[in-house]
Design a protein around this motif. Structure first.
Motif, PDB file in Angstrom:
ATOM      1  N   ASP A   1     -33.384  59.349 -31.058  1.00 28.13           N
ATOM      2  CA  ASP A   1     -32.407  58.447 -30.422  1.00 28.13           C
ATOM      3  C   ASP A   1     -31.447  57.894 -31.472  1.00 28.13           C
TER       4      ASP A   1
ATOM      5  N   ALA B   1     -27.396  58.349 -31.549  1.00 32.55           N
ATOM      6  CA  ALA B   1     -26.449  57.232 -31.574  1.00 32.55           C
ATOM      7  C   ALA B   1     -25.523  57.321 -32.776  1.00 32.55           C
TER       8      ALA B   1
ATOM      9  N   GLN C   1     -21.460  57.603 -32.715  1.00 38.65           N
ATOM     10  CA  GLN C   1     -20.654  56.622 -33.438  1.00 38.65           C
ATOM     11  C   GLN C   1     -19.672  57.294 -34.401  1.00 38.65           C
TER      12      GLN C   1
ATOM     13  N   VAL D   1     -30.535  51.494 -34.696  1.00 38.51           N
ATOM     14  CA  VAL D   1     -29.886  52.032 -33.497  1.00 38.51           C
ATOM     15  C   VAL D   1     -30.914  52.812 -32.696  1.00 38.51           C
TER      16      VAL D   1
ATOM     17  N   ASP E   1     -30.353  52.719 -26.511  1.00 34.68           N
ATOM     18  CA  ASP E   1     -29.333  51.910 -25.830  1.00 34.68           C
ATOM     19  C   ASP E   1     -27.958  52.032 -26.486  1.00 34.68           C
ATOM     20  N   ASP E   2     -27.898  52.734 -27.615  1.00 36.64           N
ATOM     21  CA  ASP E   2     -26.653  52.803 -28.383  1.00 36.64           C
ATOM     22  C   ASP E   2     -25.919  54.132 -28.234  1.00 36.64           C
ATOM     23  N   TYR E   3     -26.378  54.981 -27.343  1.00 35.05           N
ATOM     24  CA  TYR E   3     -25.650  56.222 -27.072  1.00 35.05           C
ATOM     25  C   TYR E   3     -25.741  56.538 -25.589  1.00 35.05           C
ATOM     26  N   THR E   4     -24.832  57.389 -25.148  1.00 38.20           N
ATOM     27  CA  THR E   4     -24.790  57.804 -23.749  1.00 38.20           C
ATOM     28  C   THR E   4     -24.949  59.310 -23.667  1.00 38.20           C
TER      29      THR E   4
END
Length: 538
Positions: free
Chosen positions: A42, A46, A50, A151, A154-157
């Motif tokens: 994860d 992220a 970013q 990170v 919750d910090d990437y889609t």
């Protein structure tokens, strides 16, 4: 109903059902659960997003068999990127070609290999450079561990992905020209992992030892199959026989894959040392490439106590499409089983493997006719990256709609194939593909070489090794003006180390056809003599 087949599901499943179970033993001794492995993936996902990585962007991974490769691969998948693993034995020029050809946007490279990327950094489109030890690497590289710290999910889609879109590009050494990028979809990677899980008997209590490079067709799909089944990965940095036996004993390894050269390493170490070959688990071992001799299989099964499986395929085909693990064709207590286990075997479930003649007709069963192996299956590649003509030829040469392997084989009454020769002059040495033409091109750059022909020669250690027949510029093979060691060293400077010439024979001329084409089969016949096949068997 129809559920999309996505490779992200393998880690997702392991996290759902085996979160607290050990997932990975890292090379430094650190142990990660599936929950921890997932959290690190994860973090990498992220970090990529970013840094501007978007759906279908290519991200390269240059790494030996460490936990970083697993984390990077799944992080790439989770943001819809295209995992592009690199052979860590290549040269900077090779990397420059691949990174440029694939249009790679970001790369993770292990500290032992990052310098090769640094040398071509200004020549490639890549903008993001990540390693596991920036202090050990020259240039401006980010730390893998630093960028994932803090990170997470919750910090990437994760974008909406389709099963028929490309998720991996594996570059394979071609027999002519530049290497080709083998494009594989979520669907074919997923189905291949399902098939491998079945035919290799993979389960959640398996302890898998990484002796097979993860970059080889995604570790023959085991980065998916072991993970999805909830098994345990035992990672390595390189391969040595003592380390393999130690891992088998200490970690109770139950399953591994090993190229013929690795099997030979194990046999040599066993012969010279008092070795315990198993832990608490029974061991099964899959090998591919050149068929191991019966004596090798006999020692591994009767003395090591391992169960051997011979599999076959190419990067383009999954890779795995056949297996000798056909228990109803042999008796476990009979020595006859070794002749069966040498064969490349029966087609996997849902896989149509045929041996056809020049007209595309099936050869007769009974091992009395040779034809080319062609295959149709859901695990076969989608295409070659940016090579439509090569793609069309690969699927339509002798017969339309089948991938043409270039391997020549016979087939027995059960439909088990046995590779006899290679249509193209590809050398498989220690599990690595080597283009004879690439080696010849390097030799022709030497001022004292007039003509050269490169073929596979038998090798006890590697199965096959690189041999060059050379016509010296002065035409005198007895006083050629250059030594064998000179040419070995010259090719070592020009090529990746495993591709260099290992043997040289100076000749006054090469056998040719009336039109001047070198007849390599005559050289192979001369080299292999009374061997059963003109394919290295150790």
């Amino acid at each position: 109903m129809r559920k999309p087949l996505l490779v992200t599901e393998f880690l997702d499943r392991a996290r759902r059902h085996y979160a607290d179970q050990e997932a990975v033993l890292a090379t430094d001794g650190t142990r990660y659960t599936y929950d921890e492995l997932g959290a690190r993936a994860d973090g990498f996902a992220a970090a990529l997003q970013q840094r501007g990585i978007e759906h279908q962007d290519r991200v390269a991974v240059l790494d030996p068999n460490t936990h970083y490769h697993l984390e990077a691969a799944y992080g790439i998948f989770q943001v819809g990127g295209v995992h592009t693993p690199l052979n860590y034995r290549l040269t900077p020029d090779d990397y420059q070609y691949i990174l440029s050809d694939a249009g790679v946007d970001a790369i993770y490279a292990d500290y032992d290999y990052a310098d090769k990327i640094e040398q071509v950094r200004d020549e490639v489109p890549t903008e993001t450079f990540i390693t596991n030890d920036p202090d050990a690497v020259g240039g401006d590289w980010e730390s893998f561990d630093d960028i994932i710290d803090g990170v997470g999910a919750d910090d990437y889609t994760t974008p909406e992905m389709e099963e028929d879109e490309i998720c991996t590009i594996n570059y394979t050494s071609g027999t002519t020209g530049d290497p080709k990028g083998v494009c594989r979809t979520h669907r074919c990677e997923t189905i291949h992992a399902y098939l491998t899980s079945h035919h290799q008997n993979i389960s959640d209590d398996d302890v898998y030892l990484w002796t097979l490079p993860m970059f080889h067709a995604n570790g023959w799909g085991h980065i998916f199959a072991i993970t999805g089944n909830g098994g345990k990965h035992v990672c390595t940095r390189g391969v040595d026989a003592a380390g393999i036996f130690e891992a088998v004993r200490e970690e109770d390894v139950s399953y591994m894959c090993a190229a013929p050269t690795v099997l030979n390493m194990l046999l040599d170490h066993y012969a010279e040392n008092d070795v315990t070959t198993v832990g608490d688990n029974d061991v099964r071992c899959a090998t591919a490439g050149s068929a191991p001799p019966e004596a090798t299989i006999r020692t591994l099964e009767d003395e090591f106590g391992w169960y051997m499986m011979h599999v076959y395929g190419l990067t383009e085909t999954g890779p795995l499409i056949t297996t000798s693990n056909a228990r109803r064709t042999f008796d476990d207590d009979s020595s006859d089983r070794f002749s069966i286990k040498k064969r490349q075997g029966l087609g996997f479930l849902g896989t149509e493997v045929r041996v056809v003649d020049e007209d595309g007709n099936d050869v007769s069963r009974g091992d009395d006719e040779i034809g080319e192996v062609v295959v149709k299956g859901n695990q076969v590649m989608e295409k070659y990256w940016n090579k439509p003509e090569a793609t069309h030829e690969a699927f339509n040469d002798r017969i339309e709609g089948y991938f043409h392997t270039g391997d020549l084989a016979t087939i027995d009454e059960h439909g088990m194939i046995s590779i006899q020769d290679r249509k193209k002059d590809l050398i498989i040495s220690g599990g690595e593909n080597i283009s004879s033409i690439e080696v010849e091109d390097a030799l022709y750059d030497h001022p004292e070489v007039s003509e050269a022909a490169v073929i596979p020669a038998p090798s006890d250690k590697y199965g096959e090794t690189v041999k060059a027949f050379v016509v010296p510029m002065n035409g005198n093979p007895d006083d050629p003006g250059v030594t064998e060691d000179d040419l070995k060293g010259f090719t070592k400077e020009q090529l990746a180390s495993y591709k260099r010439v290992r043997r040289v024979e100076f000749v006054s001329e090469l056998p040719t056809t009336a039109t001047g084409k070198v007849q390599k089969y005559e050289l192979r016949e001369q080299e292999w003599g009374d061997e059963d096949r003109m394919v290295g068997q150790g």
